[in-house]
Design an enzyme around this catalytic site. Structure first.
Site, PDB file in Angstrom:
ATOM      1  NE  ARG A   1     -15.250 -39.474  -6.378  1.00  0.00           N
ATOM      2  CZ  ARG A   1     -15.481 -38.930  -5.180  1.00  0.00           C
ATOM      3  NH1 ARG A   1     -14.749 -38.412  -4.504  1.00  0.00           N
ATOM      4  NH2 ARG A   1     -16.909 -38.603  -4.640  1.00  0.00           N
TER       5      ARG A   1
ATOM      6  CG  HIS B   1      -8.886 -31.924 -19.748  1.00  0.00           C
ATOM      7  ND1 HIS B   1      -9.423 -31.741 -18.470  1.00  0.00           N
ATOM      8  CD2 HIS B   1      -8.396 -30.758 -20.099  1.00  0.00           C
ATOM      9  CE1 HIS B   1      -9.219 -30.299 -18.137  1.00  0.00           C
ATOM     10  NE2 HIS B   1      -8.631 -29.792 -19.202  1.00  0.00           N
TER      11      HIS B   1
END
Ligand code: GRF
Length: 221
Positions: A91, A109
């Site tokens: 999210r 990431h």
């Protein structure tokens, strides 16, 4: 000892890497709380196994996305959390959490940012045809994977790679650099100047200057 709060949505292998780094003594920190936004997140099983307090917070129970993050912030603050770690938390973090923990929310990431932000960074890399990809640990701001970069590891994209094979290879480096970035934070060695994060020398080894020649050691060749 640095008090961590971890947010996760799924498998939790990065969470496990953090737990392992703590249990091995490499990372002097404690996980005070795991929050999952998904009732079947395997990360919660890992928390149980290691005796870590965990909570499922259902975003649908809140009138707004901001309210959901207010609740998370309250739970983290109540446990004295100092750094919030997003370990596969699917999210976009909203202002209430960022205001409660300014420059104290970290994300991992699976690409070399600013390339390939958002979902499926590994598939984006394969489809684009880049020859190297990797992973990035960064502080979180209000954008999607846009905050100041702390550490990156480069992983080659091989002929014949698909999303799965590249993901597996990148994941091994995620598990190295995420605990490492948290360790640097815990030692007070991350200095944020605008959007540039400087890694400082360890105290007593050159004082307060930037660590010489030290950027992101792991290269997956
Ligand atoms: C990782 O690839 C991470 O980079 C991304 O989500 C995935 C989470 O994996 N943000 P896991 O839940 O830590 O195993």
């Amino acid at each position: 000892m640095l008090k961590l709060g971890v947010l996760a949505s799924g498998r939790g292998s990065n969470f496990q890497a953090i737990i392992d780094a703590i249990e091995s003594g490499a990372l002097k920190a404690s996980v005070e709380l795991l929050v999952v936004d998904n009732p079947v997140a395997h990360a919660a099983e890992r928390a149980k196994k290691h005796g870590i307090d965990h909570l499922y917070i259902n975003p649908k129970d809140f009138a707004s996305k901001d309210d959901f993050f207010v609740k998370i912030s309250e739970e983290l603050k109540a446990r004295g959390v100092e750094l919030v770690v997003l370990a596969g938390f699917m999210r976009i973090v909203r202002k209430p959490l960022l205001d409660a923990f300014p420059m104290r929310v970290m994300n991992i990431h699976p690409a070399i940012l600013p390339s390939f932000p958002g979902l499926h960074g590994q598939a984006q890399a394969v489809d684009y045809g880049v020859k190297v990809s990797g992973c990035t640990v960064h502080f979180v701001d209000e954008g999607m994977d846009t905050g100041p970069v702390i550490m990156q590891a480069v992983v080659p994209v091989l002929d014949g790679d698909d999303e799965d094979s590249l993901s597996t290879r990148i994941l091994a480096f995620e598990h190295k650099i995420f605990p490492e970035a948290i360790r640097l934070f815990s030692e007070g060695r991350l200095k944020v100047e605008g959007r540039v994060v400087k890694i400082m020398e360890r105290e007593g080894q050159g004082g307060t200057g930037p660590a010489e020649g030290f950027t992101s050691p792991p290269i997956g060749y």
